[in-house]
Motif scaffolding. Structure first.
Motif, PDB file in Angstrom:
ATOM      1  N   ARG A 106       0.877  -1.191  -0.046  1.00 39.51           N
ATOM      2  CA  ARG A 106      -0.038  -0.086  -0.018  1.00 39.51           C
ATOM      3  C   ARG A 106       1.004   1.174  -0.159  1.00 39.51           C
ATOM      4  NH1 ARG A 106      -4.608   1.234   1.604  1.00 39.51           N
ATOM      5  NH2 ARG A 106      -3.811   2.653   3.365  1.00 39.51           N
ATOM      6  N   ALA A 107       2.100   1.137   0.949  1.00 38.57           N
ATOM      7  CA  ALA A 107       2.795   2.121   0.869  1.00 38.57           C
ATOM      8  C   ALA A 107       3.277   2.465  -0.440  1.00 38.57           C
ATOM      9  CB  ALA A 107       3.872   1.914   1.988  1.00 38.57           C
ATOM     10  N   THR A 108       3.761   1.453  -1.269  1.00 38.70           N
ATOM     11  CA  THR A 108       4.484   1.448  -2.548  1.00 38.70           C
ATOM     12  C   THR A 108       3.408   2.200  -3.550  1.00 38.70           C
ATOM     13  OG1 THR A 108       5.286  -0.517  -1.956  1.00 38.70           O
ATOM     14  CG2 THR A 108       5.919   0.338  -4.071  1.00 38.70           C
ATOM     15  N   ALA A 109       2.016   1.711  -3.447  1.00 36.79           N
ATOM     16  CA  ALA A 109       1.083   2.211  -4.479  1.00 36.79           C
ATOM     17  C   ALA A 109       0.950   3.773  -3.818  1.00 36.79           C
ATOM     18  CB  ALA A 109      -0.258   1.488  -4.153  1.00 36.79           C
ATOM     19  N   GLU A 110       0.709   4.107  -2.573  1.00 35.95           N
ATOM     20  CA  GLU A 110       0.413   5.427  -2.321  1.00 35.95           C
ATOM     21  C   GLU A 110       1.532   6.334  -2.879  1.00 35.95           C
ATOM     22  OE1 GLU A 110      -0.244   5.503   1.624  1.00 35.95           O
ATOM     23  OE2 GLU A 110      -2.358   4.654   1.403  1.00 35.95           O
ATOM     24  N   LYS A 111       2.784   5.919  -2.776  1.00 31.68           N
ATOM     25  CA  LYS A 111       4.044   6.444  -3.100  1.00 31.68           C
ATOM     26  C   LYS A 111       3.857   6.711  -4.683  1.00 31.68           C
ATOM     27  CE  LYS A 111       9.029   6.907  -2.672  1.00 31.68           C
ATOM     28  NZ  LYS A 111       9.074   7.152  -4.283  1.00 31.68           N
ATOM     29  N   GLU A 112       3.405   5.774  -5.301  1.00 33.13           N
ATOM     30  CA  GLU A 112       3.598   5.821  -6.890  1.00 33.13           C
ATOM     31  C   GLU A 112       2.540   6.976  -7.316  1.00 33.13           C
ATOM     32  OE1 GLU A 112       2.520   2.105  -8.874  1.00 33.13           O
ATOM     33  OE2 GLU A 112       4.557   1.345  -8.112  1.00 33.13           O
ATOM     34  N   LEU A 113       1.337   6.867  -6.573  1.00 36.18           N
ATOM     35  CA  LEU A 113       0.327   7.842  -6.851  1.00 36.18           C
ATOM     36  C   LEU A 113       0.844   9.441  -6.580  1.00 36.18           C
ATOM     37  CD1 LEU A 113      -2.801   8.017  -7.429  1.00 36.18           C
ATOM     38  CD2 LEU A 113      -3.012   8.279  -5.394  1.00 36.18           C
ATOM     39  N   GLU A 114       1.632   9.305  -5.564  1.00 32.74           N
ATOM     40  CA  GLU A 114       2.200  10.629  -5.169  1.00 32.74           C
ATOM     41  C   GLU A 114       3.118  11.078  -6.092  1.00 32.74           C
ATOM     42  OE1 GLU A 114       3.225  10.911  -0.940  1.00 32.74           O
ATOM     43  OE2 GLU A 114       4.809  12.075  -1.349  1.00 32.74           O
ATOM     44  N   ASP A 115       4.022  10.155  -6.755  1.00 31.50           N
ATOM     45  CA  ASP A 115       5.199  10.500  -7.686  1.00 31.50           C
ATOM     46  C   ASP A 115       4.109  10.882  -8.907  1.00 31.50           C
ATOM     47  OD1 ASP A 115       6.946   9.728  -5.879  1.00 31.50           O
ATOM     48  OD2 ASP A 115       7.494   7.811  -6.794  1.00 31.50           O
ATOM     49  N   ARG A 116       3.406  10.273  -9.082  1.00 33.41           N
ATOM     50  CA  ARG A 116       2.419  10.489 -10.294  1.00 33.41           C
ATOM     51  C   ARG A 116       1.857  12.091 -10.545  1.00 33.41           C
ATOM     52  NH1 ARG A 116      -2.033   6.632 -11.909  1.00 33.41           N
ATOM     53  NH2 ARG A 116      -0.774   5.344 -10.481  1.00 33.41           N
ATOM     54  N   GLN A 117       1.300  12.341  -9.263  1.00 33.49           N
ATOM     55  CA  GLN A 117       0.744  13.534  -8.881  1.00 33.49           C
ATOM     56  C   GLN A 117       1.818  14.641  -8.909  1.00 33.49           C
ATOM     57  OE1 GLN A 117      -1.217  12.907  -5.431  1.00 33.49           O
ATOM     58  NE2 GLN A 117      -3.064  12.510  -6.306  1.00 33.49           N
ATOM     59  N   ASN A 118       3.019  14.394  -8.293  1.00 34.01           N
ATOM     60  CA  ASN A 118       4.135  15.212  -8.304  1.00 34.01           C
ATOM     61  C   ASN A 118       4.502  15.644  -9.925  1.00 34.01           C
ATOM     62  OD1 ASN A 118       4.232  15.725  -5.623  1.00 34.01           O
ATOM     63  ND2 ASN A 118       5.634  14.013  -5.271  1.00 34.01           N
ATOM     64  N   ALA A 119       4.759  14.414 -10.420  1.00 39.81           N
ATOM     65  CA  ALA A 119       5.000  14.603 -12.090  1.00 39.81           C
ATOM     66  C   ALA A 119       4.048  15.460 -12.754  1.00 39.81           C
ATOM     67  CB  ALA A 119       5.211  13.287 -12.516  1.00 39.81           C
ATOM     68  N   ALA A 120       2.859  15.306 -12.567  1.00 35.22           N
ATOM     69  CA  ALA A 120       1.820  16.202 -13.291  1.00 35.22           C
ATOM     70  C   ALA A 120       2.195  17.545 -12.747  1.00 35.22           C
ATOM     71  CB  ALA A 120       0.405  15.609 -13.031  1.00 35.22           C
ATOM     72  N   LEU A 121       2.229  17.943 -11.579  1.00 29.94           N
ATOM     73  CA  LEU A 121       2.241  19.282 -10.956  1.00 29.94           C
ATOM     74  C   LEU A 121       3.653  19.726 -11.638  1.00 29.94           C
ATOM     75  CD1 LEU A 121       0.705  20.874  -9.015  1.00 29.94           C
ATOM     76  CD2 LEU A 121       2.602  20.393  -7.262  1.00 29.94           C
ATOM     77  N   LYS A 122       4.705  19.021 -11.791  1.00 25.45           N
ATOM     78  CA  LYS A 122       5.955  19.642 -12.395  1.00 25.45           C
ATOM     79  C   LYS A 122       5.556  19.895 -13.733  1.00 25.45           C
ATOM     80  CE  LYS A 122      10.629  18.294 -12.727  1.00 25.45           C
ATOM     81  NZ  LYS A 122      11.286  17.040 -12.992  1.00 25.45           N
ATOM     82  N   ALA A 123       5.035  19.110 -14.559  1.00 29.99           N
ATOM     83  CA  ALA A 123       4.495  19.368 -15.933  1.00 29.99           C
ATOM     84  C   ALA A 123       3.664  20.608 -16.027  1.00 29.99           C
ATOM     85  CB  ALA A 123       3.893  18.252 -16.631  1.00 29.99           C
ATOM     86  N   PHE A 124       2.740  20.684 -14.911  1.00 29.48           N
ATOM     87  CA  PHE A 124       1.983  22.033 -15.085  1.00 29.48           C
ATOM     88  C   PHE A 124       2.903  23.102 -14.921  1.00 29.48           C
ATOM     89  CE2 PHE A 124      -0.479  24.818 -12.597  1.00 29.48           C
ATOM     90  CZ  PHE A 124      -1.574  25.351 -13.467  1.00 29.48           C
ATOM     91  N   ASN A 125       3.599  23.303 -13.851  1.00 30.25           N
ATOM     92  CA  ASN A 125       4.579  24.397 -13.484  1.00 30.25           C
ATOM     93  C   ASN A 125       5.333  24.805 -14.848  1.00 30.25           C
ATOM     94  OD1 ASN A 125       3.453  25.044 -11.214  1.00 30.25           O
ATOM     95  ND2 ASN A 125       4.910  23.389  -9.951  1.00 30.25           N
TER      96      ASN A 125
END
Lengths: 184, 569
Positions: B224-243
Motif C-alpha cells: 500500500r505504501a508503494t502504491a501510495e508513493k506511486e500515486l504521489e509520484d504521479r501527482q508530483n510529476a503532473a504538478l511539475k509538468a503543469f509548472n
C-alpha cells in the motif's frame, strides 16, 4: 461452602458450558457453518455466459440455452476446478449420476491444460463445461466455495444448492426427493 | 504482618486495575494500530479516489464468506478478491451503495452483510457486549472499593466484618485463616493474574503486530505504501509538468502549443479554472479551431458539474458545424438534450457518437449506460447500439483473432508523428495507455496467445515485472499448440524475473511431448531453466549433451562452451 463462592463458580461453569457446547458443535462440523442458506433458491437460475471448454472459437457472447441443451427436465450445475480436492473426489459419483440427471460443469478459475489432465484422470461427467475464468459467474450464482452443486428445475428454477462434496448420501437425502417430486 | 499484607494487596489490586486498563486501551486502539493492515492490493484500487473510498467503505461492510469473520476488505481469500472487484465494477456502473449491498444480498443472503441488522433475533447479540462491559465495570469498582476498605480496616487492625468484603473472597483471608479452611497461598493468587495479563500483552505485542516481517500483513502495508508513493509520484510529476507549462506560457504567452500544453497539464492536476483559461486562450490564438472548441465545451461542462452550459452549448454547435463527426461535441450534444429532457434527441446523438468509436473504448461503456438511461426514462426499449469497427489489418498471417490487436499502419504513422512532439512524461503516458488498451482487449479475448506475449513484452520494456509475469501466466492459459508452448517458455526465460515464472516454465516443459524435449533447442531452453533456478550442474549436463551432437567448430558450439565455462566457475 458459602454463597459468595458458589456465585463466581456458578458463572464460570455456565460460561464454560456454553463455550464447550459451541466448541463441540464446531468440531463436529456443524452444518450451519458450511451450508449457508442461498437466497437464490426458488428463483430463476442466473444465465451462464461462458467460454465453452474444448471449442477453439470463443462463444462468449451467448448465454447457455438450457432448454435446447437438455430439454424439459431437471438438471444439475456443478461448480468445480481441477485444483480442488473434493472436486476430484466427487467425480466418480457425478459420473454415475450423469446417467440419470444431465450435469453442466462450470470450471471455476481453471486452466484448459490442467482441466484436460483433470478430466482425463478422474473422468468427465459433464454434458458441457463452461469456463468461469474471472469468477464473475460464480459470484452471480452466490458461490462461495467449490465444489457447489445446484439442482435446476425444468423451468430453470434453482431448487437446491449444496456446498461441498457431492456424495451418494447427499444425493439420496437432499436431491432425490426433490427430483422425484418434480418428475411426478 | 496483616497490615503489611493489607497494604500490598491494595497496591496490587490497583496495579491489576491499571494493567487491565492498559489491555482495554490496547484493544480499543488496535484499529488505529492496525489501520495499515488491509488485504487490498494496489492494482485493485480505482483511479478515482472518491469511488475508491466508497469501495473501501462498502467492502468493510461485506463478509468474506470463506473466512466468515472477516470483511472482504481484510481478507486475502480468492472470493474476497473477486467480490472486491465486483464492488468496484458496480461502482463504475454508477450504482449507489445501497444498490450494491442489495445486489450482493440477493446472491449471498443476509449473511454477506457483516453487521447483522438490529432485529428481535439479534437483540441478544447486540446487547450482550454492553451488558458484559457493564458487569465488568461493576465488578472492578467493587474490587477497588473493597481493597480500599480492606486497606483501611487492616490499618486500624480491628474492623473485620465489612459488607463490601462479600464481593471479594480473597479479602476475607483473615476469616478463612481463622476458621482453618484450606486456601491458595496469597502469592499465587496475586502473581497468577498478573502473569496472565503480562503474558497476554506480551503475546499481543510480540505476535499481533502487523508490521513484523513474518506477518502476512506486513507485506500488504508495504504494498500500500508503494502504491501510495506511486500515486504521489504521479501527482508530483503532473504538478511539475503543469509548472513547466506555466513557465513556458509566461515566457511566450502568444504560443498556441504552450497554452494548449498548459490546458492539458491543468486537466491532469485537476485544476479546471486553469484548464478553461488556457483553452480559451488557445482558442483565440488558433483563430477558432473547432477541436479546441469542443474541448473547451467539455471543460466548461465539467466546470459546471456536468451541466452543459449555454456557452458550452454554442461552442458545441460551432464545433459540429465544422466537423459533424466530432466525437466529443456529438457526445456533449447528446448530454445537453438529455439534460433538457429531450430523450429522443439524446439517444440519436449518442447513437451517432457510438458509430464513431470502437466498442471497447472507455467512452463505449458510458455511452451504453447513458443510452439505456435515456431509453428507460423515456419508457422505450433500449435501442441496439452500433459501434465502429477497426479497418481490417493489412499485416499478414495474423489470423482472424489477432486482427484487433494489430495497429492500423496509417493510423500508427499518424500517431507516431504526433508522438515525437510530446514530452517524456506524455510519451510514457501514451505508452501506458496503449498497453492499457491492449490489456483491455485481451480481457475480451483471453484466448489470443500472441496478444498476451506482446503485452508481456510491453510490460517488460517498462520494467513492470509483475504485470509481465501476469501476462505470461495468461498466455499460458491460451496455449493451444507446442509452438505456443515453446514461444512462451522462451519469453518466460528471457524475462528471468520471478519464481512463479520458473514454475510456469517447468509446467510447460513437462507438457511438451518427449520427442520435442529431446531436441537440441528445447534442451538448451531447459538448461537455461535449470541455470535460472540455480542448478548449474544440470544446466551444464544438458548443454554438454547438445555440444556432443553439434559440430564443434560452429558458432553455436562456441557460445555454448562459453556459457558452460561461465557456469563452471
Amino acid at each position: 461452602m458459602n454463597v459468595r463462592y458458589i456465585l463466581p463458580i456458578g458463572i464460570f461453569c455456565v460460561i464454560a458450558l456454553i463455550s464447550g457446547v459451541a466448541m463441540i458443535s464446531i468440531l463436529n462440523g456443524d452444518q450451519s457453518r458450511t451450508q449457508l442458506p442461498s437466497p437464490l433458491i426458488g428463483k430463476k437460475a442466473p444465465e451462464l455466459v461462458l467460454t465453452s471448454y474444448g471449442r477453439t472459437q470463443a462463444s462468449s457472447d451467448a448465454a447457455l440455452d438450457f432448454k435446447q441443451m437438455i430439454g424439459d427436465k431437471p438438471f444439475i450445475v456443478n461448480y468445480f476446478a481441477s485444483w480442488c480436492a473434493p472436486c476430484q473426489k466427487e467425480i466418480p459419483f457425478l459420473e454415475k449420476l450423469s446417467q440419470k440427471v444431465p450435469i453442466i460443469g462450470v470450471a471455476y478459475k481453471d486452466k484448459p491444460d490442467e482441466l484436460a489432465i483433470f478430466l482425463e484422470r478422474f473422468g468427465n461427467p459433464f454434458l458441457h463445461i463452461g469456463l468461469d475464468n474471472d469468477g464473475k459467474t460464480a459470484i452471480n450464482w452466490g458461490v462461495y466455495g467449490i465444489p457447489e452443486t445446484f439442482l435446476i428445475s425444468d423451468e430453470g428454477i434453482i431448487i437446491i444448492r449444496h456446498a461441498g462434496e457431492m456424495t451418494h448420501d447427499v444425493y439420496r437425502s437432499i436431491f432425490l426427493p426433490k427430483i422425484e417430486e418434480m418428475m411426478q | 504482618m496483616r497490615g503489611v499484607i493489607g497494604v500490598n494487596k491494595s497496591a496490587i489490586s490497583q496495579l491489576i486495575a491499571v494493567l487491565m486498563g492498559v489491555v482495554i486501551a490496547i484493544t480499543l486502539f488496535s484499529p488505529l494500530i492496525l489501520k495499515n493492515a488491509f488485504a487490498i492490493t494496489a492494482e485493485e484500487m480505482l483511479e478515482d479516489p472518491v469511488l475508491e473510498k466508497r469501495a473501501r467503505t462498502i467492502s468493510a461492510g461485506l463478509r468474506c464468506l470463506v473466512c466468515q469473520n472477516q470483511s472482504i476488505d481484510d481478507s486475502d481469500a480468492e472470493l474476497a478478491i473477486d467480490l472486491r472487484k465486483q464492488v468496484r465494477d458496480y461502482l463504475k456502473q454508477d450504482m449507489s451503495d445501497e444498490a450494491i449491498f442489495l445486489a450482493l444480498r440477493e446472491k449471498y443472503g443476509e449473511f454477506v452483510l457483516l453487521s447483522p441488522p438490529i432485529q428481535p433475533a439479534t437483540y441478544l447479540l447486540w446487547i450482550a457486549p454492553l451488558a458484559i462491559l457493564g458487569i465488568g465495570i461493576l465488578l472492578m469498582a467493587n474490587l477497588f472499593f473493597a481493597a480500599k476498605k480492606n486497606n483501611r480496616g487492616s490499618l486500624s487492625q480491628n474492623n473485620k466484618s465489612s459488607g463490601l468484603q462479600v464481593v471479594l473472597p480473597s479479602s476475607k483471608k483473615k476469616k478463612k485463616s481463622e476458621t482453618g479452611e484450606a486456601q491458595i497461598p496469597d502469592i499465587i493468587k496475586i502473581t497468577f493474574p498478573v502473569f496472565v495479563l503480562i503474558l497476554s500483552v506480551a503475546i499481543y505485542l510480540g505476535l499481533g503486530r502487523p508490521d513484523l516481517n513474518d506477518q502476512p500483513l506486513a507485506e500488504r502495508s508495504e504494498m500500500r505504501a508503494t502504491a501510495e508513493k506511486e500515486l504521489e509520484d504521479r501527482q508530483n510529476a503532473a504538478l511539475k509538468a503543469f509548472n513547466q507549462a506555466k513557465a513556458r506560457v509566461e515566457k511566450n504567452p502568444e504560443s498556441l502549443s504552450a497554452q494548449f500544453m498548459l490546458a492539458a497539464t491543468a486537466s491532469q492536476i485537476g485544476s479546471i479554472e486553469d484548464e478553461v483559461n488556457a483553452l480559451e486562450k488557445s482558442l483565440s490564438l488558433s483563430g477558432g479551431d473547432a477541436r479546441i472548441k469542443s474541448q473547451l465545451a467539455e471543460a466548461l461542462t465539467r466546470q459546471a458539474d456536468g451541466q452543459v452550459t449555454k456557452a458550452a452549448s454554442s461552442l458545441i454547435s460551432q464545433a459540429l458545424q465544422t466537423n459533424p463527426e466530432d466525437i466529443r461535441a456529438l457526445y456533449l450534444r447528446g448530454l445537453e438534450s438529455f439534460q433538457k429532457g429531450e430523450m429522443g434527441d439524446a439517444i440519436l446523438a449518442w447513437q451517432s457518437t457510438a458509430t464513431l468509436i470502437l466498442p471497447d473504448s472507455p467512452l463505449a461503456d458510458t455511452l451504453r449506460s447513458d443510452i439505456a438511461k435515456a431509453a428507460t426514462s423515456n419508457g422505450v426499449d433500449i435501442p441496439k447500439i452500433k459501434f465502429a469497427s477497426l479497418p481490417k489489418s493489412n499485416i499478414s498471417d495474423s489470423g482472424g483473432n489477432n486482427a484487433l490487436i494489430d495497429v492500423n499502419p496509417t493510423l500508427f504513422e499518424e500517431q507516431r508523428s504526433q508522438f515525437s512532439n510530446l514530452s517524456e512524461i506524455e510519451q510514457a503516458q501514451f505508452i501506458q495507455q496503449m498497453v492499457q488498451r491492449l490489456s483491455d482487449r485481451l480481457e475480451q479475448q483471453p484466448e489470443n496467445f500472441y496478444g498476451w506475449l506482446q503485452l508481456a513484452n510491453a510490460h517488460l520494456s517498462m520494467q513492470d515485472v509483475a504485470s509481465a509475469s501476469n501476462a505470461l501466466n495468461s498466455a499460458a492459459n491460451a496455449v493451444t499448440s507446442d509452438e505456443h508452448r515453446i514461444a512462451l517458455i522462451e519469453a518466460a526465460l528471457l524475462s528471468h524475473t520471478s519464481l512463479s515464472l520458473t514454475q510456469l516454465v517447468e509446467n510447460q516443459l513437462a507438457l511438451l511431448p518427449d520427442s520435442l524435449r529431446q531436441s537440441n533447442s528445447i534442451k538448451f531452453l531447459e538448461g537455461e531453466y535449470w541455470r535460472q533456478i540455480g542448478d548449474n550442474n544440470t544446466a551444464i549436463k544438458l548443454w554438454s549433451d547438445i555440444l556432443n551432437e553439434i559440430p564443434a567448430e560452429g558458432q553455436q558450439a562456441q557460445t555454448l562452451q562459453q556459457l558452460i565455462a561461465e557456469l563452471s566457475n
